[in-house]
Design a protein around this motif. Structure first.
Motif, PDB file in Angstrom:
ATOM      1  N   VAL A 166       6.688  -4.032  -0.265  1.00 17.77           N
ATOM      2  CA  VAL A 166       6.597  -2.723   0.379  1.00 17.77           C
ATOM      3  C   VAL A 166       5.135  -2.370   0.578  1.00 17.77           C
ATOM      4  N   ARG A 167       4.743  -2.187   1.826  1.00 16.65           N
ATOM      5  CA  ARG A 167       3.371  -1.740   2.124  1.00 16.65           C
ATOM      6  C   ARG A 167       3.395  -0.242   2.382  1.00 16.65           C
ATOM      7  N   LEU A 168       2.581   0.496   1.654  1.00 15.09           N
ATOM      8  CA  LEU A 168       2.491   1.949   1.765  1.00 15.09           C
ATOM      9  C   LEU A 168       1.219   2.299   2.530  1.00 15.09           C
ATOM     10  N   ILE A 169       1.376   3.003   3.655  1.00 17.64           N
ATOM     11  CA  ILE A 169       0.242   3.298   4.530  1.00 17.64           C
ATOM     12  C   ILE A 169       0.111   4.811   4.684  1.00 17.64           C
ATOM     13  N   ASP A 170      -1.040   5.347   4.301  1.00 21.61           N
ATOM     14  CA  ASP A 170      -1.269   6.780   4.475  1.00 21.61           C
ATOM     15  C   ASP A 170      -2.761   7.056   4.418  1.00 21.61           C
ATOM     16  N   ASP A 216       9.367  -7.351   8.031  1.00 26.18           N
ATOM     17  CA  ASP A 216      10.686  -7.513   8.648  1.00 26.18           C
ATOM     18  C   ASP A 216      11.212  -6.215   9.248  1.00 26.18           C
ATOM     19  N   ALA A 217      10.689  -5.079   8.803  1.00 26.39           N
ATOM     20  CA  ALA A 217      11.098  -3.784   9.338  1.00 26.39           C
ATOM     21  C   ALA A 217      10.000  -2.770   9.047  1.00 26.39           C
ATOM     22  N   ILE A 218       9.901  -1.769   9.924  1.00 21.87           N
ATOM     23  CA  ILE A 218       8.915  -0.695   9.779  1.00 21.87           C
ATOM     24  C   ILE A 218       9.673   0.624   9.640  1.00 21.87           C
ATOM     25  N   LEU A 219       9.256   1.453   8.699  1.00 26.78           N
ATOM     26  CA  LEU A 219       9.889   2.756   8.510  1.00 26.78           C
ATOM     27  C   LEU A 219       8.883   3.854   8.839  1.00 26.78           C
ATOM     28  N   ASP A 220       9.306   4.781   9.658  1.00 30.08           N
ATOM     29  CA  ASP A 220       8.453   5.838  10.186  1.00 30.08           C
ATOM     30  C   ASP A 220       8.511   7.068   9.294  1.00 30.08           C
ATOM     31  N   GLY A 221       7.408   7.343   8.593  1.00 29.30           N
ATOM     32  CA  GLY A 221       7.296   8.559   7.809  1.00 29.30           C
ATOM     33  C   GLY A 221       6.186   9.450   8.318  1.00 29.30           C
ATOM     34  N   THR A 222       5.726   9.175   9.556  1.00 26.79           N
ATOM     35  CA  THR A 222       4.603   9.918  10.106  1.00 26.79           C
ATOM     36  C   THR A 222       5.076  11.167  10.831  1.00 26.79           C
ATOM     37  N   ASP A 223       4.140  12.086  11.078  1.00 24.98           N
ATOM     38  CA  ASP A 223       4.440  13.257  11.899  1.00 24.98           C
ATOM     39  C   ASP A 223       3.569  13.247  13.155  1.00 24.98           C
ATOM     40  N   ASN A 224       3.130  12.064  13.554  1.00 26.18           N
ATOM     41  CA  ASN A 224       2.139  11.910  14.598  1.00 26.18           C
ATOM     42  C   ASN A 224       2.700  11.076  15.736  1.00 26.18           C
ATOM     43  N   LEU A 225       2.815  11.649  16.917  1.00 30.33           N
ATOM     44  CA  LEU A 225       3.421  10.949  18.054  1.00 30.33           C
ATOM     45  C   LEU A 225       2.582   9.770  18.520  1.00 30.33           C
ATOM     46  N   GLN A 226       1.258   9.883  18.433  1.00 26.61           N
ATOM     47  CA  GLN A 226       0.421   8.751  18.837  1.00 26.61           C
ATOM     48  C   GLN A 226       0.647   7.558  17.926  1.00 26.61           C
ATOM     49  N   VAL A 227       0.781   7.803  16.624  1.00 26.08           N
ATOM     50  CA  VAL A 227       1.039   6.703  15.698  1.00 26.08           C
ATOM     51  C   VAL A 227       2.407   6.104  15.961  1.00 26.08           C
ATOM     52  N   GLN A 273      13.953 -10.745  -0.672  1.00 23.39           N
ATOM     53  CA  GLN A 273      13.090 -11.611   0.135  1.00 23.39           C
ATOM     54  C   GLN A 273      12.494 -10.885   1.338  1.00 23.39           C
ATOM     55  N   SER A 274      12.792  -9.607   1.497  1.00 27.64           N
ATOM     56  CA  SER A 274      12.363  -8.862   2.683  1.00 27.64           C
ATOM     57  C   SER A 274      11.028  -8.167   2.468  1.00 27.64           C
ATOM     58  N   ARG A 275      10.369  -7.892   3.600  1.00 29.92           N
ATOM     59  CA  ARG A 275       9.081  -7.203   3.622  1.00 29.92           C
ATOM     60  C   ARG A 275       9.185  -5.998   4.551  1.00 29.92           C
ATOM     61  N   ILE A 276       8.702  -4.841   4.097  1.00 32.68           N
ATOM     62  CA  ILE A 276       8.713  -3.656   4.938  1.00 32.68           C
ATOM     63  C   ILE A 276       7.358  -2.957   4.867  1.00 32.68           C
ATOM     64  N   ALA A 277       7.097  -2.122   5.874  1.00 31.94           N
ATOM     65  CA  ALA A 277       5.935  -1.235   5.868  1.00 31.94           C
ATOM     66  C   ALA A 277       6.430   0.188   6.084  1.00 31.94           C
ATOM     67  N   ILE A 278       5.893   1.119   5.320  1.00 37.23           N
ATOM     68  CA  ILE A 278       6.212   2.540   5.480  1.00 37.23           C
ATOM     69  C   ILE A 278       4.943   3.239   5.947  1.00 37.23           C
ATOM     70  N   VAL A 279       5.021   3.853   7.127  1.00 39.58           N
ATOM     71  CA  VAL A 279       3.859   4.510   7.716  1.00 39.58           C
ATOM     72  C   VAL A 279       3.957   6.007   7.455  1.00 39.58           C
ATOM     73  N   GLY A 280       3.086   6.510   6.591  1.00 44.63           N
ATOM     74  CA  GLY A 280       3.099   7.924   6.241  1.00 44.63           C
ATOM     75  C   GLY A 280       3.821   8.152   4.937  1.00 44.63           C
ATOM     76  N   LEU A 281       3.170   8.801   3.991  1.00 43.75           N
ATOM     77  CA  LEU A 281       3.751   9.046   2.675  1.00 43.75           C
ATOM     78  C   LEU A 281       3.811  10.540   2.387  1.00 43.75           C
ATOM     79  N   GLY A 282       4.273  11.285   3.387  1.00 41.28           N
ATOM     80  CA  GLY A 282       4.534  12.694   3.211  1.00 41.28           C
ATOM     81  C   GLY A 282       5.967  12.904   2.791  1.00 41.28           C
ATOM     82  N   ALA A 283       6.614  13.892   3.388  1.00 40.24           N
ATOM     83  CA  ALA A 283       7.973  14.239   2.974  1.00 40.24           C
ATOM     84  C   ALA A 283       8.946  13.090   3.206  1.00 40.24           C
TER      85      ALA A 283
END
Length: 344
Positions: free
Chosen positions: A57-61, A124-135, A30-40
């Motif tokens: 799961v929302r994939l953002i890149d 419900d939660a955000i996962l950081d996959g970015t390499d960008n400090l501004q993001v 029942q949960s929703r997440i967003a992943i920011v950055g689809l690199g390593a």
């Protein structure tokens, strides 16, 4: 809709893990997440969260697959790199083959103040996959403003750091590192990276997120963890309490969202040149930056500017962090290249 028995069988080993069990598995579905950055980091995060059965799961890149990605970015193959496929699209195709029960949404976008709340505030939660400090500062602003926890993570070379940040419960990113993103930090394109540290950091991020989403709040680590797989270091530091005088979570000044800045990109008409001017001055001297870039292109520099010729494009970097990217016409691509080679 899959038969309930099929779902129980798919997740049987995870359900047998008592802290999750049937109730926790249902919470995940029942949960929703967003992943920011689809690199390593992002490809490991996406693989583990989708296979765990998180419902949305929302994939953002903003980037495309390149041959140099294949050493560590586990969702892509040579065909993706040859075709230059968008990472979000290629990742979604692979993940849907792994688990068709998960609703996978893709956003092939550059996260900015314009779209950060639209992309990140309904989960419900955000996962950081970015390499960008501004993001990351945009993620932090959205997380605090909308009371959404997020799994911070970063990995370069052989070392990485991660923490699960909960608004009101732990310090936020600004509490920990200050409100100015700065520039000139190490990136995978300047100091390299090895896959083992990526997998470890992303797995720690995933574990904390699964704890939170499955209702195991008391199991959260409340720590920032630093790992160096080459030097055999594993250090955990308590996060402590949020800072009352923090501009973000204490005073609720959402500076990254309010900045109305896209990295100050300006196209110089007729020159195939984009200027990128970050919000804060460069934090690394030009001579040190020249050393970083020397193995990647032809570098010349003085006390006032540095030029690096990468072949397909060139970067002229000034001491204050302002850069001209020559041979580039797209502002988003210019910001991406700046983040990769200079650090944003």
């Amino acid at each position: 809709m899959p038969h309930p028995d099929a779902l129980t069988d798919r997740y049987s080993r995870q359900i047998l893990f008592r802290p999750i069990g049937p109730d926790g598995q249902q919470r995940l579905r029942q949960s929703r997440i967003a992943i920011v950055g689809l690199g390593a980091l992002g490809t490991v995060l996406a693989t583990q969260m989708v296979r765990a059965g998180v419902g949305f799961v929302r994939l953002i890149d903003r980037d495309i697959v390149e041959p140099s990605n294949l050493q560590r970015q586990s969702l892509y193959d040579e065909a993706d790199a040859l075709a230059g496929r968008a990472k979000a699209e290629a990742a979604a195709d692979k993940l849907r083959q792994a688990n068709h029960d998960v609703d996978i949404d893709i956003a092939m976008e550059d996260v900015t103040w314009r779209n950060a709340e639209r992309l990140l505030s309904d989960v419900d939660a955000i996962l950081d996959g970015t390499d960008n400090l501004q993001v990351r500062h945009l993620i932090n602003d959205v997380a605090v403003k909308h009371d959404i926890p997020w799994a911070y993570g970063g990995a370069v070379s052989s070392y990485g750091t991660t923490a699960f940040l909960q608004p009101g419960q732990t310090p936020c990113l600004v509490c920990l590192f200050g409100s100015e993103p700065g520039g000139g930090h190490d990136t995978c394109d300047t100091v390299g990276v090895i896959a083992p540290v990526v997998s470890i950091i992303a797995s720690l991020q995933t574990a904390e997120t699964l704890k939170y989403l499955s209702g195991n709040i008391n199991a959260l680590s409340q720590s920032m963890t630093h790992v160096d797989v080459w030097r055999n270091e594993f250090v955990s530091m308590q996060l402590g309490e949020p800072q009352a005088d923090c501009p973000c979570c204490g005073q609720r000044e959402f500076r990254a969202l309010r900045a109305r800045s896209d990295g100050m990109t300006v196209s110089l008409c007729g020159r195939q040149t984009i200027q990128v001017r970050p919000e804060t001055p460069l934090q690394v001297p030009l001579d040190r930056m020249a050393q970083r870039l020397a193995s990647l292109g032809t570098v010349t520099h003085s006390s006032s500017l540095l030029r690096c010729d990468f072949g397909a494009f060139q970067i002229t970097l000034f001491a204050d962090g302002r850069a001209l990217l020559h041979g580039i016409e797209d502002a988003a691509q210019a910001r991406s290249l700046y983040a990769r080679y200079i650090g944003m």
